[in-house]
Design an enzyme around this catalytic site. Structure first.
Site, PDB file in Angstrom:
ATOM      1  N   SER A  61       0.836  -1.138   0.040  1.00 16.73           N
ATOM      2  CA  SER A  61       0.271   0.051   0.081  1.00 16.73           C
ATOM      3  C   SER A  61       0.517   1.342  -0.145  1.00 16.73           C
ATOM      4  O   SER A  61       2.370   1.357   0.151  1.00 16.73           O
ATOM      5  CB  SER A  61      -0.883   0.197   1.320  1.00 16.73           C
ATOM      6  OG  SER A  61      -1.738  -1.292   1.280  1.00 16.73           O
TER       7      SER A  61
HETATM    8  N1  SAH Z   1      -0.780  -4.844   4.055  1.00 18.26           N
HETATM    9  C1  SAH Z   1      -0.409  -5.793   2.719  1.00 18.26           C
HETATM   10  C2  SAH Z   1      -1.047  -4.820   1.234  1.00 18.26           C
HETATM   11  C3  SAH Z   1      -1.822  -5.874   0.581  1.00 18.26           C
HETATM   12  S1  SAH Z   1      -1.792  -6.008  -0.598  1.00 18.26           S
HETATM   13  C4  SAH Z   1       1.281  -4.821   3.368  1.00 18.26           C
HETATM   14  O1  SAH Z   1       1.101  -4.104   4.052  1.00 18.26           O
HETATM   15  O2  SAH Z   1       1.904  -5.107   2.317  1.00 18.26           O
HETATM   16  C5  SAH Z   1      -3.933  -7.432   0.334  1.00 18.26           C
HETATM   17  C6  SAH Z   1      -3.035  -8.307   0.326  1.00 18.26           C
HETATM   18  O3  SAH Z   1      -4.604  -9.287   0.617  1.00 18.26           O
HETATM   19  C7  SAH Z   1      -2.310  -9.310  -0.798  1.00 18.26           C
HETATM   20  O4  SAH Z   1      -1.351  -9.650  -0.448  1.00 18.26           O
HETATM   21  C8  SAH Z   1      -3.465 -10.842  -0.843  1.00 18.26           C
HETATM   22  O5  SAH Z   1      -3.006 -11.618  -1.511  1.00 18.26           O
HETATM   23  C9  SAH Z   1      -4.082 -10.308   0.514  1.00 18.26           C
HETATM   24  N2  SAH Z   1      -6.147 -11.016   0.741  1.00 18.26           N
HETATM   25  C10 SAH Z   1      -6.718 -10.772  -0.404  1.00 18.26           C
HETATM   26  N3  SAH Z   1      -8.061 -11.962  -0.031  1.00 18.26           N
HETATM   27  C11 SAH Z   1      -7.429 -12.301   0.537  1.00 18.26           C
HETATM   28  C12 SAH Z   1      -7.972 -13.487   1.652  1.00 18.26           C
HETATM   29  N4  SAH Z   1      -9.300 -13.449   1.714  1.00 18.26           N
HETATM   30  N5  SAH Z   1      -7.303 -14.024   3.083  1.00 18.26           N
HETATM   31  C13 SAH Z   1      -5.791 -13.145   3.171  1.00 18.26           C
HETATM   32  N6  SAH Z   1      -5.327 -12.564   2.677  1.00 18.26           N
HETATM   33  C14 SAH Z   1      -6.263 -11.719   1.250  1.00 18.26           C
END
Ligand code: SAH
Length: 213
Positions: A61
């Site tokens: 993000s």
């Molecule tokens: N917080 C992260 C940004 C994450 S992007 C950072 O600081 O880098 C969102 C993430 O959510 C992705 O890696 C994606 O794979 C994950 N995601 C999407 N759906 C999900 C689910 N149902 N359970 C767990 N993770 C999930």
């Protein structure tokens, strides 16, 4: 280290200019080297205030969004925090400096493993990782004082919010009218008060565990 990285100072000034006023949050960002959380080919952009691609087609993000979400959670060092969507681990690392323990779920094993290695390198020992489907929260560890969802849900993430303690705060991006809004929830008994914070753009929250990767 040879004193503070000028790129980090610039980033923190940008965040302050954008309304991040909580010194605890700014200090947590300052102590978390974002270059360790981005793929090698993007290290020169690690301190730019923008999201960047990471493995498995996901994104780390934008620092401004990480800072705002963290600030909205009003953390203290007694908080037990749940994060859905570990991704690079950057948001979890920032949260870990302001809370007692962070439980973070990611559906891609590769991302979870990589994040875990970063937490070890930074000696962040109060982060617990898990590979699985975060749409159902983390029932074994519930309830939580704070919850942060970092992937966008098609509506109010009710199953996840069910794991919030009474008096607890959650932030989550939610799809609405073809847009995404960052929503802050506060629980009071069975009632959740809801407040829109800003329009955002996150990758989708996907139900079920990832098969590969
Ligand atoms: N917080 C992260 C940004 C994450 S992007 C950072 O600081 O880098 C969102 C993430 O959510 C992705 O890696 C994606 O794979 C994950 N995601 C999407 N759906 C999900 C689910 N149902 N359970 C767990 N993770 C999930």
């Amino acid at each position: 280290m040879d004193g503070p990285d000028p790129r980090m100072i610039q980033l923190v000034m940008t965040l302050r200019g954008g309304g991040v006023t909580d010194f605890g949050v700014l200090a947590a960002i300052e102590r978390t080297p974002r270059d360790l959380f981005v793929p090698g080919r993007f290290v020169d952009q690690a301190y730019d205030n923008r999201p960047l691609p990471i493995d498995c087609g996901q994104t780390i993000s934008q620092p401004f969004i990480v800072a705002h979400m963290t600030q909205a959670l009003e953390l203290d060092d007694r908080c037990k925090v749940l994060e859905i969507g570990t991704g690079s681990g950057y948001q979890a690392a920032v949260l870990s400096r302001l809370s007692r323990r962070v439980y973070t779920v990611e559906r891609y094993r590769t991302l979870s493993r990589e994040a875990e290695a970063r937490f070890e390198m930074l000696r962040l020992s109060n982060i617990v990782t898990r590979v699985g489907d975060g749409t159902v929260g983390w029932p074994e560890q519930a309830p939580f004082d704070r919850i942060i969802v970092t992937a966008s849900a098609p509506g109010r993430p009710v199953e996840i919010l069910a794991h919030l303690k009474d008096g607890g705060i959650a932030v989550a991006p939610v799809d609405r009218d073809g847009k995404q809004f960052l929503v802050r929830y506060e629980r009071s008994g069975a009632t959740f008060t809801e407040e829109d914070l800003m329009e955002v753009r996150f990758v989708p929250l996907i139900k079920g565990e990832a098969r590969a990767l």
